[in-house]
Design a protein around this motif. Structure first.
Motif, PDB file in Angstrom:
ATOM      1  N   LYS A 153     -24.500 -36.574   8.291  1.00 27.03           N
ATOM      2  CA  LYS A 153     -25.397 -37.801   8.531  1.00 27.03           C
ATOM      3  C   LYS A 153     -24.978 -39.175   8.010  1.00 27.03           C
ATOM      4  O   LYS A 153     -25.248 -40.039   8.568  1.00 27.03           O
ATOM      5  CB  LYS A 153     -26.712 -37.155   7.810  1.00 27.03           C
ATOM      6  CG  LYS A 153     -27.752 -36.401   8.828  1.00 27.03           C
ATOM      7  CD  LYS A 153     -28.988 -36.464   7.968  1.00 27.03           C
ATOM      8  CE  LYS A 153     -29.900 -34.943   8.551  1.00 27.03           C
ATOM      9  NZ  LYS A 153     -30.736 -34.333   7.834  1.00 27.03           N
ATOM     10  N   ILE A 154     -24.292 -38.956   6.890  1.00 33.63           N
ATOM     11  CA  ILE A 154     -23.572 -40.123   6.367  1.00 33.63           C
ATOM     12  C   ILE A 154     -22.643 -40.551   6.695  1.00 33.63           C
ATOM     13  O   ILE A 154     -21.560 -39.619   6.914  1.00 33.63           O
ATOM     14  CB  ILE A 154     -23.532 -39.847   4.816  1.00 33.63           C
ATOM     15  CG1 ILE A 154     -24.907 -39.084   4.102  1.00 33.63           C
ATOM     16  CG2 ILE A 154     -23.657 -41.348   3.965  1.00 33.63           C
ATOM     17  CD1 ILE A 154     -24.473 -38.502   2.895  1.00 33.63           C
ATOM     18  N   PRO A 155     -22.296 -41.857   7.116  1.00 33.35           N
ATOM     19  CA  PRO A 155     -20.958 -42.344   7.527  1.00 33.35           C
ATOM     20  C   PRO A 155     -19.920 -42.136   6.299  1.00 33.35           C
ATOM     21  O   PRO A 155     -20.284 -42.227   5.341  1.00 33.35           O
ATOM     22  CB  PRO A 155     -21.227 -43.702   7.806  1.00 33.35           C
ATOM     23  CG  PRO A 155     -22.484 -44.245   7.069  1.00 33.35           C
ATOM     24  CD  PRO A 155     -23.204 -42.980   6.930  1.00 33.35           C
ATOM     25  N   ILE A 156     -18.824 -42.148   6.529  1.00 30.47           N
ATOM     26  CA  ILE A 156     -17.804 -41.902   5.733  1.00 30.47           C
ATOM     27  C   ILE A 156     -17.594 -43.086   4.979  1.00 30.47           C
ATOM     28  O   ILE A 156     -17.453 -44.282   5.479  1.00 30.47           O
ATOM     29  CB  ILE A 156     -16.546 -41.236   6.302  1.00 30.47           C
ATOM     30  CG1 ILE A 156     -16.391 -40.207   6.778  1.00 30.47           C
ATOM     31  CG2 ILE A 156     -15.231 -41.527   5.514  1.00 30.47           C
ATOM     32  CD1 ILE A 156     -15.484 -39.876   7.949  1.00 30.47           C
ATOM     33  N   PRO A 157     -17.768 -43.049   3.469  1.00 31.89           N
ATOM     34  CA  PRO A 157     -17.751 -44.110   2.727  1.00 31.89           C
ATOM     35  C   PRO A 157     -16.246 -44.515   2.491  1.00 31.89           C
ATOM     36  O   PRO A 157     -15.391 -43.753   2.702  1.00 31.89           O
ATOM     37  CB  PRO A 157     -18.273 -43.544   1.591  1.00 31.89           C
ATOM     38  CG  PRO A 157     -18.069 -42.095   1.529  1.00 31.89           C
ATOM     39  CD  PRO A 157     -18.081 -41.767   2.726  1.00 31.89           C
ATOM     40  N   THR A 158     -16.041 -45.738   2.260  1.00 28.33           N
ATOM     41  CA  THR A 158     -14.697 -46.256   1.710  1.00 28.33           C
ATOM     42  C   THR A 158     -14.263 -45.983   0.331  1.00 28.33           C
ATOM     43  O   THR A 158     -15.316 -45.439  -0.404  1.00 28.33           O
ATOM     44  CB  THR A 158     -14.385 -47.723   1.751  1.00 28.33           C
ATOM     45  OG1 THR A 158     -15.521 -48.559   1.381  1.00 28.33           O
ATOM     46  CG2 THR A 158     -14.516 -48.244   3.168  1.00 28.33           C
ATOM     47  N   VAL A 159     -13.098 -45.867   0.005  1.00 28.72           N
ATOM     48  CA  VAL A 159     -12.557 -45.500  -1.627  1.00 28.72           C
ATOM     49  C   VAL A 159     -13.452 -46.405  -2.331  1.00 28.72           C
ATOM     50  O   VAL A 159     -14.077 -46.033  -3.438  1.00 28.72           O
ATOM     51  CB  VAL A 159     -11.193 -45.747  -1.548  1.00 28.72           C
ATOM     52  CG1 VAL A 159     -10.709 -45.404  -3.360  1.00 28.72           C
ATOM     53  CG2 VAL A 159     -10.541 -44.803  -0.761  1.00 28.72           C
ATOM     54  N   GLY A 160     -13.611 -47.720  -2.129  1.00 32.10           N
ATOM     55  CA  GLY A 160     -14.253 -48.672  -2.762  1.00 32.10           C
ATOM     56  C   GLY A 160     -15.571 -48.026  -3.264  1.00 32.10           C
ATOM     57  O   GLY A 160     -16.195 -48.281  -4.542  1.00 32.10           O
TER      58      GLY A 160
ATOM     59  N   GLU B 204     -16.726 -44.269  -7.896  1.00 37.60           N
ATOM     60  CA  GLU B 204     -17.518 -44.047  -9.221  1.00 37.60           C
ATOM     61  C   GLU B 204     -17.783 -42.621  -9.146  1.00 37.60           C
ATOM     62  O   GLU B 204     -17.709 -41.867 -10.043  1.00 37.60           O
ATOM     63  CB  GLU B 204     -18.606 -44.818  -9.281  1.00 37.60           C
ATOM     64  CG  GLU B 204     -19.242 -45.028 -10.824  1.00 37.60           C
ATOM     65  CD  GLU B 204     -20.111 -46.170 -10.518  1.00 37.60           C
ATOM     66  OE1 GLU B 204     -21.433 -46.126 -11.001  1.00 37.60           O
ATOM     67  OE2 GLU B 204     -19.658 -47.569 -10.303  1.00 37.60           O
ATOM     68  N   LYS B 205     -18.310 -42.332  -7.959  1.00 30.80           N
ATOM     69  CA  LYS B 205     -18.678 -40.928  -7.643  1.00 30.80           C
ATOM     70  C   LYS B 205     -17.269 -39.902  -7.768  1.00 30.80           C
ATOM     71  O   LYS B 205     -17.565 -38.885  -8.657  1.00 30.80           O
ATOM     72  CB  LYS B 205     -19.232 -40.822  -6.165  1.00 30.80           C
ATOM     73  CG  LYS B 205     -19.952 -39.557  -5.929  1.00 30.80           C
ATOM     74  CD  LYS B 205     -20.554 -39.704  -4.491  1.00 30.80           C
ATOM     75  CE  LYS B 205     -20.663 -38.404  -3.869  1.00 30.80           C
ATOM     76  NZ  LYS B 205     -20.462 -38.322  -2.485  1.00 30.80           N
ATOM     77  N   ALA B 206     -16.262 -40.527  -7.456  1.00 36.60           N
ATOM     78  CA  ALA B 206     -15.079 -39.696  -7.639  1.00 36.60           C
ATOM     79  C   ALA B 206     -14.676 -39.438  -8.967  1.00 36.60           C
ATOM     80  O   ALA B 206     -14.112 -38.509  -9.269  1.00 36.60           O
ATOM     81  CB  ALA B 206     -14.097 -40.209  -6.690  1.00 36.60           C
ATOM     82  N   GLY B 207     -14.748 -40.544  -9.636  1.00 37.94           N
ATOM     83  CA  GLY B 207     -14.496 -40.385 -11.098  1.00 37.94           C
ATOM     84  C   GLY B 207     -15.205 -39.293 -11.787  1.00 37.94           C
ATOM     85  O   GLY B 207     -14.677 -38.454 -12.593  1.00 37.94           O
TER      86      GLY B 207
ATOM     87  N   GLU C 158      -7.419 -40.354  -5.011  1.00 37.61           N
ATOM     88  CA  GLU C 158      -8.346 -41.307  -4.389  1.00 37.61           C
ATOM     89  C   GLU C 158      -8.639 -42.455  -5.263  1.00 37.61           C
ATOM     90  O   GLU C 158      -8.757 -43.793  -5.035  1.00 37.61           O
ATOM     91  CB  GLU C 158      -9.693 -40.699  -4.018  1.00 37.61           C
ATOM     92  CG  GLU C 158     -10.716 -41.332  -3.638  1.00 37.61           C
ATOM     93  CD  GLU C 158     -11.420 -40.738  -2.626  1.00 37.61           C
ATOM     94  OE1 GLU C 158     -10.840 -39.883  -1.779  1.00 37.61           O
ATOM     95  OE2 GLU C 158     -12.664 -41.167  -2.131  1.00 37.61           O
ATOM     96  N   LEU C 159      -8.671 -42.186  -6.686  1.00 34.04           N
ATOM     97  CA  LEU C 159      -8.930 -43.139  -7.819  1.00 34.04           C
ATOM     98  C   LEU C 159      -7.645 -44.208  -7.691  1.00 34.04           C
ATOM     99  O   LEU C 159      -8.081 -45.294  -8.251  1.00 34.04           O
ATOM    100  CB  LEU C 159      -8.824 -42.415  -9.212  1.00 34.04           C
ATOM    101  CG  LEU C 159     -10.100 -41.802  -9.589  1.00 34.04           C
ATOM    102  CD1 LEU C 159     -10.074 -41.023 -10.532  1.00 34.04           C
ATOM    103  CD2 LEU C 159     -11.260 -42.753  -9.234  1.00 34.04           C
TER     104      LEU C 159
ATOM    105  N   SER D  34     -12.533 -42.966   2.454  1.00 33.06           N
ATOM    106  CA  SER D  34     -12.218 -41.889   1.590  1.00 33.06           C
ATOM    107  C   SER D  34     -11.909 -40.746   1.813  1.00 33.06           C
ATOM    108  O   SER D  34     -12.549 -39.760   2.699  1.00 33.06           O
ATOM    109  CB  SER D  34     -13.658 -41.751   0.731  1.00 33.06           C
ATOM    110  OG  SER D  34     -13.459 -40.490  -0.288  1.00 33.06           O
ATOM    111  N   GLU D  35     -10.626 -40.577   1.308  1.00 34.43           N
ATOM    112  CA  GLU D  35     -10.030 -39.178   1.887  1.00 34.43           C
ATOM    113  C   GLU D  35     -10.900 -37.866   1.381  1.00 34.43           C
ATOM    114  O   GLU D  35     -10.856 -36.969   2.064  1.00 34.43           O
ATOM    115  CB  GLU D  35      -8.396 -39.339   1.336  1.00 34.43           C
ATOM    116  CG  GLU D  35      -7.795 -38.200   2.600  1.00 34.43           C
ATOM    117  CD  GLU D  35      -6.259 -38.265   1.953  1.00 34.43           C
ATOM    118  OE1 GLU D  35      -5.430 -37.349   1.955  1.00 34.43           O
ATOM    119  OE2 GLU D  35      -5.845 -39.334   1.402  1.00 34.43           O
ATOM    120  N   ALA D  36     -11.207 -38.053   0.132  1.00 36.80           N
ATOM    121  CA  ALA D  36     -11.910 -36.893  -0.339  1.00 36.80           C
ATOM    122  C   ALA D  36     -12.941 -36.411   0.431  1.00 36.80           C
ATOM    123  O   ALA D  36     -13.351 -35.161   0.724  1.00 36.80           O
ATOM    124  CB  ALA D  36     -12.341 -37.010  -1.862  1.00 36.80           C
ATOM    125  N   GLU D  37     -13.697 -37.504   0.993  1.00 38.98           N
ATOM    126  CA  GLU D  37     -14.977 -36.961   1.859  1.00 38.98           C
ATOM    127  C   GLU D  37     -14.447 -36.332   3.118  1.00 38.98           C
ATOM    128  O   GLU D  37     -15.310 -35.710   3.426  1.00 38.98           O
ATOM    129  CB  GLU D  37     -15.942 -38.391   1.966  1.00 38.98           C
ATOM    130  CG  GLU D  37     -16.326 -38.821   0.594  1.00 38.98           C
ATOM    131  CD  GLU D  37     -17.484 -37.839   0.128  1.00 38.98           C
ATOM    132  OE1 GLU D  37     -18.275 -37.303   0.770  1.00 38.98           O
ATOM    133  OE2 GLU D  37     -17.395 -37.662  -1.127  1.00 38.98           O
TER     134      GLU D  37
END
Lengths: 680, 152
Positions: free
Chosen positions: A303-310, A314-317, A462-463, A471-474
């Motif tokens: 449902k959510i579009p893939i966010p960019t790393v930027g 924070e979430k990744a951290g 990613e960080l 975001s590759e993680a996503e």
């Protein structure tokens, strides 16, 4: 049935042809001759023509007397060399007569060959009878229907020999030769024991099998049925196992476990209850539930579009932090489990060794019980815990006698060990279970750790990557989920295919179990029990008729184990083990019990429609200076078997008056050998 | 008041007189020339039949040739065998002739009974049928000499 008509012996010597003709009639035949005149030669020749010389302890011509193969004595001690010798026996099966011709010494005919002449060639000679050759003692002689002699004879006698168990674990046909000792008592070793001359051929409990067949007992058929069922069960078990193993592999391929059925076949197979478990956080979740959980998660992400790393840095951290923490706890748990598994495995090895020791001890103890019994039969003092010198009681161990300890009795010792064995087996099963469970957890944790590491690497990357990148993680999360769902669904499909076969196997398993339930519960059918008690009654009645006195009749019985006469021990300590009547009878009484047993077998087979050939042969039944009245009673009994053929060869102590005394009032056909069986 | 009662103890079959006597009879009957053996030999076999491992070692020992010598880990000598021998002699199962033990006819009867029962003492029979009479007195003398010299 088997009926002897006539025996013809031809011996060609350096001094011309010597021969004899011995006719046999129905009912009682007596071959009378002084010692060494050739009575046994005559009866051995009968065995030889029937290819039964294995009863004499060998094969082919070497079992025959020298008069038939090397040197013939005649008249005043003159000796002539044997050039050629040929034996011919005419037999009938009640409907048809044939003649069997076999060479003992011949330059042109192998002694393994038997010529079968299709007609009464001795009683009404003719040259119109056809003849064929069959062979003996080669592989196939018992089964080759065209050229094997014993296979021919089996058919001629109208018998169908059963399949029995071989010592090697395989199966074999019961050999025809094993039946003869039940009605043909040969002189040299036939009086040493019941069915003493039986050739074994590696058949398990061959005497019992032979008696079962003579009495036509249901045990044979039931044993065979039991065996086919056991075979079918083994086959189904194998197929079930491979199916189970395949299902387990399927479950493992997606990191799951199988639930709902085990490695043992069951008739209650409920396909709905069979599913794959997935272990997550050391908990088990059904595959279906897990897949729908994954679906939900996937939908949420999609449902959510893939966010960019930027956007997600924070979430990744924070995720990286929690992931690292998780990795830490999981690694600790992993090491802990690993140690536990190692511990359990070494315990299991210990238990296995213990079990092996107990089992070897048990085997030895069981042998010890038996040798104690045998010792008691041989009347050894130490078997009864008495000192052989002073008869005082001794302790049943070889430690110094003054040790103040009482040993357990051997049977108590055995039950003590049996208990221990059961206990250790339970422990082992439990231990295996523990190991399996721990191993399973360990594998799940390993997989989880692997996932976490991968995730943490990705988050770290990613960080430090470009903020404008997606975001590759996503993305990875999404791809992972899709892949996992595909794998799990595939496994589920495979499992349902395997379930189809399992359902079929379960149905067949049920069929086999039903068949098994139809088998009689007791080892002996009712009819078998009747036959055995009749055998026992007849045997006892004949014993007293023949003047057996060694043991009170109350103690004599037919063993339900070996079907041979046995004496129950007076010794209560040894329990239910009975032993051969031989140990407790005087020499002449043991001969009486062989007479009685052989006759009783015939009588029961006759009244219960067994497979007895209606032929009884006794070579010199008067062993061990038997009392004349006993032999007279024996002949009186044999005389009553009018529908059978009975042949008795005896010397009557080389005395005319003994002969008259013993046979007075008897009705029989006499063949008297005056000086030599063979004459020019 | 507490009373104590002695409980019977479990005993290994090797310590049962009849069992041991049967072993002796089998060694004399199946593995000894002229059914006669020395005390040394009986002790050797008694040690050998203790366990599968010992049997395997004894079989290896029996296969040695003139040129190669196989040493067996020293075997133990136990008083229990001597007691069993005393019983067997008193029973007339074996005889002691000039320091050697010989199987008497009563012992041969016992041996026959043991051999007739195919379910009995299976691994012992298998072992003795494998070594047959290959372990001779001379072999054992040589072995015991070897140990003596080794100690010296």
């Amino acid at each position: 049935m088997l009926r002897l008509k006539k025996l013809q012996i031809d011996v060609n010597t350096t001094n011309g042809l010597f021969k004899c003709d011995v006719p046999f009639t129905d009912g009682l035949n007596i071959i009378r001759g002084d010692n060494t005149t050739g009575k046994s030669t005559c009866l051995e020749a009968v065995l030889y023509c029937l290819g039964m010389e294995e009863l004499l302890g060998g094969r082919n011509e070497k079992t025959m007397q020298s008069v038939l193969k090397t040197e013939l004595q005649y008249g005043d001690g003159k000796k002539y060399l044997v050039v050629e010798s040929m034996l011919t026996l005419e037999v009938s099966n009640g409907a048809k007569s044939i003649a069997l011709r076999r060479a003992v010494k011949s330059s042109y005919r192998d002694s393994r060959l038997v010529e079968i002449i299709d007609g009464p060639a001795l009683t009404s000679p003719s040259n119109t009878y056809s003849s064929q050759f069959a062979y003996l003692h080669d592989p196939g002689a018992a089964t080759d229907a065209d050229f094997g002699f014993h296979a021919y004879l089996e058919e001629f006698l109208g018998l169908q020999l059963p399949i029995v168990e071989h010592f090697s674990g395989s199966e074999t046909k019961l050999y025809l030769q094993t039946l003869f000792p039940t009605f043909f008592i040969e002189q040299k070793s036939g009086w040493a024991d019941f069915l003493a001359t039986i050739p074994r051929f590696g058949i398990r409990n061959v005497k019992s099998r032979s008696i079962e067949f003579i009495l036509n007992m249901d045990v044979i058929e039931n044993c065979r049925k039991r065996q086919t069922i056991a075979q079918k069960k083994a086959e189904l078990l194998g197929r079930w196992r491979s199916c189970y193993d395949a299902a387990v592999r399927t479950a493992r391929s997606c990191g799951g476990l199988l639930a709902g059925f085990g490695r043992k076949p069951t008739t209650f197979l409920n396909a709905d209850e069979i599913y794959i478990h997935i272990i997550k956080e050391e908990k088990e979740i059904p595959l279906g539930d897990y897949v729908s959980e994954l679906h939900d998660e996937l939908r949420k992400i999609e449902k959510i579009p893939i966010p960019t790393v930027g956007n997600s840095v924070e979430k990744a951290g924070s995720e990286l932090n929690s992931v690292l923490e998780e990795l830490n706890t999981k690694s600790l748990r992993h090491d802990q489990l690993l140690a536990e598994v190692g511990d359990a495995v070494s315990k299991l090895a210990n238990l296995n060794k213990q079990l092996k020791d107990i089992e070897s001890d048990l085997r030895k103890n069981k042998s010890a019980i038996k040798v104690q019994d045998y010792g008691a039969q041989l009347k050894l003092n130490i078997a009864e815990q008495a000192c052989p010198t002073c008869q005082q009681s001794i302790k049943d161990f070889l430690l110094p006698q003054d040790i103040e300890q009482e040993p357990l009795r051997i049977d108590q010792n055995v039950s003590f060990l049996e208990e221990q064995r059961k206990m250790v087996i339970t422990y082992i099963a439990g231990q295996k279970n523990t190991i399996e469970n721990k191993q399973r957890l360990l594998n799940a944790i390993r997989n989880e750790i692997h996932g976490i590491r991968k995730r943490s690497r990705l988050l770290r990357k990613e960080l430090v990557s470009d903020e404008r990148q997606p975001s590759e993680a996503e993305i990875e999360k999404k791809v992972n989920l899709r892949q996992q769902i595909a794998e799990l669904t595939h496994a589920d499909e495979l499992l349902s295919e395997e379930l189809i076969e399992l359902t079929e196997l379960s149905r067949q398993w049920k069929e086999v179990l039903e068949e098994e339930a139809k088998l009689p519960k007791n080892y002996f059918s009712e009819l078998d029990s009747t036959k055995l008690s009749e055998l026992e009654e007849e045997f006892k009645a004949l014993l007293s008729k023949f003047g057996y006195r060694s043991k009170s009749q109350d103690y004599v019985s037919i063993s339900r184990d070996t079907y041979l006469p046995s004496v129950e021990p007076l010794n209560v300590k040894t329990g239910t083990h009975d032993y051969n009547i031989r140990f407790d009878s005087s020499a002449s009484d043991f001969i009486r019990s062989i007479w009685a047993f052989t006759c009783a077998l015939f009588k029961v087979s006759k009244s219960q429609v067994g497979n007895h050939p209606y032929l009884l042969v006794f070579d010199e039944p008067a062993q061990h200076s038997m009392a004349n009245v006993s032999i007279a009673a024996f002949l009186e009994e044999l005389e009553t078997y009018i529908d059978a053929q009975v042949i008795v060869a005896a010397s009557f102590n080389n005395s005319e008056s003994d002969f008259k005394e013993i046979t007075a009032g008897r009705n029989f056909t006499l063949y008297k050998i005056d000086k030599n069986l063979l004459a020019p | 008041m507490i009373t104590f009662r002695k409980k019977p103890i479990a005993v290994s079959p090797e310590y049962r007189p009849m069992y041991r006597v049967c072993q002796i009879v089998m060694v004399l009957g199946m593995a000894s020339i002229k059914k006669t053996a020395s005390l040394l030999k009986l002790h050797f076999f008694s040690w050998a039949m203790r366990s599968e491992k010992n049997m395997a070692e004894a079989i290896k020992f029996s296969k040695q040739t003139r040129s190669e010598f196989v040493a067996v880990k020293i075997w133990n000598v136990e008083p229990s065998l001597n007691r069993a021998l005393a019983y067997a002699i008193a029973e007339g199962i074996i005889e002691l002739n000039g320091g050697r033990y010989h199987l008497a006819s009563k012992g041969e009867n016992l041996l026959r009974v043991i051999l007739e029962d195919e379910q009995l003492l299976i691994s012992e029979k298998k072992f003795l049928n494998t070594v047959k009479k290959k372990i001779s007195e001379a072999h054992l003398q040589r072995l015991s000499k070897w140990w003596e010299n080794k100690d010296a």
